[in-house]
Design a protein around this motif. Sequence first.
Motif, PDB file in Angstrom:
ATOM      1  N   SER A 107       0.832  -1.209   0.000  1.00  0.00           N
ATOM      2  CA  SER A 107       0.000   0.000   0.000  1.00  0.00           C
ATOM      3  C   SER A 107       0.866   1.259   0.000  1.00  0.00           C
ATOM      4  O   SER A 107       0.554   2.235  -0.693  1.00  0.00           O
ATOM      5  CB  SER A 107      -0.971  -0.007   1.171  1.00  0.00           C
ATOM      6  OG  SER A 107      -0.263  -0.097   2.383  1.00  0.00           O
ATOM      7  N   ILE A 108       1.981   1.264   0.751  1.00  0.00           N
ATOM      8  CA  ILE A 108       2.881   2.430   0.747  1.00  0.00           C
ATOM      9  C   ILE A 108       3.506   2.594  -0.639  1.00  0.00           C
ATOM     10  O   ILE A 108       3.591   3.705  -1.174  1.00  0.00           O
ATOM     11  CB  ILE A 108       3.968   2.280   1.826  1.00  0.00           C
ATOM     12  CG1 ILE A 108       3.349   2.405   3.218  1.00  0.00           C
ATOM     13  CG2 ILE A 108       5.062   3.327   1.647  1.00  0.00           C
ATOM     14  CD1 ILE A 108       4.306   2.084   4.343  1.00  0.00           C
ATOM     15  N   SER A 109       3.928   1.490  -1.239  1.00  0.00           N
ATOM     16  CA  SER A 109       4.539   1.527  -2.565  1.00  0.00           C
ATOM     17  C   SER A 109       3.550   2.041  -3.610  1.00  0.00           C
ATOM     18  O   SER A 109       3.906   2.859  -4.472  1.00  0.00           O
ATOM     19  CB  SER A 109       5.030   0.132  -2.931  1.00  0.00           C
ATOM     20  OG  SER A 109       5.495   0.094  -4.246  1.00  0.00           O
ATOM     21  N   ALA A 110       2.311   1.583  -3.533  1.00  0.00           N
ATOM     22  CA  ALA A 110       1.289   2.044  -4.483  1.00  0.00           C
ATOM     23  C   ALA A 110       1.023   3.529  -4.304  1.00  0.00           C
ATOM     24  O   ALA A 110       0.872   4.270  -5.294  1.00  0.00           O
ATOM     25  CB  ALA A 110       0.014   1.241  -4.297  1.00  0.00           C
ATOM     26  N   ALA A 111       0.967   3.998  -3.056  1.00  0.00           N
ATOM     27  CA  ALA A 111       0.737   5.427  -2.806  1.00  0.00           C
ATOM     28  C   ALA A 111       1.885   6.262  -3.345  1.00  0.00           C
ATOM     29  O   ALA A 111       1.668   7.315  -3.962  1.00  0.00           O
ATOM     30  CB  ALA A 111       0.558   5.666  -1.311  1.00  0.00           C
TER      31      ALA A 111
END
Length: 181
Positions: A106-110
């Motif tokens: 989720s951090i990488s996608a954000a």
Amino acid sequence: MHPRSKHWHLIGYVIVRRSDISDVHITRAMRGAGCWTDRRLIMAKVHMQVRSPLRLQGPRRRRLHCTRLENPDARNAFRCSLAEKLWGMELSLSSPENTMDQKWNSISAALHEAAAQTVGYKSKNHQDWFDENSETIHDLLKDMHRAHRATLKSPSSSSTRQQWQRIRRKIGRFSHQRTHR
């Protein structure tokens, strides 16, 4: 065969990898040169399998235009966008139900979404310099071929040779300028 001693000497080789030696079917020294010579042409029949080029599997990821982050305005816009996205995800990141992999994804996608929105993706700018200048290039090539034929007709003439070399240099400069813009 050495002309005076009449001894045979092996000076021609067919070189292959040890793993490919079974692919060499026939190797022969060929006779029948057009004039007398002490050399023979070596001929080899080889069974070769050409591999098809490797293709990457799966979707290709586009590259982000990271050099735009050198601009302070773009950098600030990226920071604000990333902060918004991470602030919206704060509850899901602090939840103990999510695994470390889910949090990282989720951090990488954000991070990727924020970068895509603010700096965008790189576009390939391959300029096909030959198409836009095809008439000029064809004219230069015709001149070069004409000068080369003139040089072949009179090889002792230094002026025709100099003109041929001048046109060749001009074509080289022209293509070098177009490819290194």
